[in-house]
Design a protein around this motif. Sequence first.
Motif, PDB file in Angstrom:
ATOM      1  N   LYS A 168       0.849  -1.201   0.000  1.00  0.00           N
ATOM      2  CA  LYS A 168       0.000   0.000   0.000  1.00  0.00           C
ATOM      3  C   LYS A 168       0.884   1.251   0.000  1.00  0.00           C
ATOM      4  N   GLN A 169       1.957   1.211   0.765  1.00  0.00           N
ATOM      5  CA  GLN A 169       2.892   2.327   0.818  1.00  0.00           C
ATOM      6  C   GLN A 169       3.522   2.568  -0.558  1.00  0.00           C
ATOM      7  N   LYS A 170       3.924   1.504  -1.239  1.00  0.00           N
ATOM      8  CA  LYS A 170       4.496   1.628  -2.588  1.00  0.00           C
ATOM      9  C   LYS A 170       3.491   2.262  -3.548  1.00  0.00           C
ATOM     10  N   GLU A 171       2.257   1.812  -3.466  1.00  0.00           N
ATOM     11  CA  GLU A 171       1.202   2.351  -4.337  1.00  0.00           C
ATOM     12  C   GLU A 171       1.025   3.856  -4.110  1.00  0.00           C
ATOM     13  N   LEU A 172       1.001   4.260  -2.847  1.00  0.00           N
ATOM     14  CA  LEU A 172       0.838   5.679  -2.520  1.00  0.00           C
ATOM     15  C   LEU A 172       2.030   6.505  -3.017  1.00  0.00           C
ATOM     16  N   TRP A 173       3.233   6.014  -2.763  1.00  0.00           N
ATOM     17  CA  TRP A 173       4.428   6.747  -3.206  1.00  0.00           C
ATOM     18  C   TRP A 173       4.536   6.763  -4.726  1.00  0.00           C
ATOM     19  N   ARG A 174       4.149   5.683  -5.377  1.00  0.00           N
ATOM     20  CA  ARG A 174       4.171   5.647  -6.846  1.00  0.00           C
ATOM     21  C   ARG A 174       3.290   6.771  -7.400  1.00  0.00           C
ATOM     22  N   GLY A 175       2.093   6.879  -6.868  1.00  0.00           N
ATOM     23  CA  GLY A 175       1.195   7.929  -7.320  1.00  0.00           C
ATOM     24  C   GLY A 175       1.742   9.321  -7.041  1.00  0.00           C
ATOM     25  N   LEU A 176       2.314   9.510  -5.853  1.00  0.00           N
ATOM     26  CA  LEU A 176       2.865  10.813  -5.496  1.00  0.00           C
ATOM     27  C   LEU A 176       4.045  11.179  -6.391  1.00  0.00           C
ATOM     28  N   ILE A 177       4.986  10.266  -6.567  1.00  0.00           N
ATOM     29  CA  ILE A 177       6.167  10.563  -7.384  1.00  0.00           C
ATOM     30  C   ILE A 177       5.763  10.894  -8.810  1.00  0.00           C
ATOM     31  N   LEU A 178       4.861  10.106  -9.387  1.00  0.00           N
ATOM     32  CA  LEU A 178       4.435  10.363 -10.765  1.00  0.00           C
ATOM     33  C   LEU A 178       3.712  11.702 -10.900  1.00  0.00           C
ATOM     34  N   SER A 179       2.795  11.993  -9.991  1.00  0.00           N
ATOM     35  CA  SER A 179       2.056  13.244 -10.121  1.00  0.00           C
ATOM     36  C   SER A 179       2.955  14.447  -9.835  1.00  0.00           C
ATOM     37  N   TYR A 180       3.854  14.325  -8.879  1.00  0.00           N
ATOM     38  CA  TYR A 180       4.777  15.418  -8.569  1.00  0.00           C
ATOM     39  C   TYR A 180       5.710  15.685  -9.758  1.00  0.00           C
ATOM     40  N   CYS A 181       6.279  14.620 -10.305  1.00  0.00           N
ATOM     41  CA  CYS A 181       7.192  14.780 -11.446  1.00  0.00           C
ATOM     42  C   CYS A 181       6.451  15.328 -12.662  1.00  0.00           C
ATOM     43  N   ARG A 182       5.252  14.893 -12.875  1.00  0.00           N
ATOM     44  CA  ARG A 182       4.463  15.418 -14.000  1.00  0.00           C
ATOM     45  C   ARG A 182       4.175  16.909 -13.806  1.00  0.00           C
ATOM     46  N   HIS A 183       3.768  17.267 -12.599  1.00  0.00           N
ATOM     47  CA  HIS A 183       3.432  18.661 -12.297  1.00  0.00           C
ATOM     48  C   HIS A 183       4.621  19.587 -12.554  1.00  0.00           C
ATOM     49  N   TYR A 184       5.800  19.155 -12.127  1.00  0.00           N
ATOM     50  CA  TYR A 184       7.002  19.988 -12.267  1.00  0.00           C
ATOM     51  C   TYR A 184       7.871  19.596 -13.460  1.00  0.00           C
ATOM     52  N   ARG A 185       7.371  18.665 -14.289  1.00  0.00           N
ATOM     53  CA  ARG A 185       8.086  18.211 -15.493  1.00  0.00           C
ATOM     54  C   ARG A 185       9.491  17.696 -15.150  1.00  0.00           C
TER      55      ARG A 185
END
Length: 189
Positions: A36-53
Amino acid sequence: MSTSDQQLIPNSFVFPEFWSYPPYFTLQPIPESQEKQKELWRGLILSYCRHYRIFQINVDDAAAQQTLPFANPAIKRHLNRDAKLVFLEDLAAHSRGQWLDGKTRSNFLVLWKTLNEWADSLYTWAVANGLKDSVVTVDEVQRGEAVVGTELEGMPRVVLEKALKVLETQGKAKLFSGSTPDEEGVKFF
């Protein structure tokens, strides 16, 4: 999750609620909890990186140890290197990134869009710019005037080349080799 359940920070990125809880900055030992922790961090890392390119993460950069999203200064917590590696390996296992430096595991390429999504964006851009049945250099596709202000601007060459290979496999493009990387070309169909 509603906006009120998330934390706002400057530059409009909205962090998920879990980012404010200290236990999420420590790798969980129970397999179900860790998944569950991996799933949450995966989503955060992807959305953060996308937001800031952000396309690349350097795991060993000393300054990066205390930077977002891997650190939350408000709660004085950050991920250690081992936890970052677990979460980045999870991204790689889900085809959302890859190591750029093999076994040293320092530089990670984040694919906040899948290669197929990048290929679709690239093809849509090529068609919109009248490049069907035209040959252009890969350099033009990466840094030309036509990409300025588009989502393709700033795309690392490694992502561009992989997306072009996807298009080639789909029969939508043909890559041409040159004697130097500057002479590599592509024809869109």
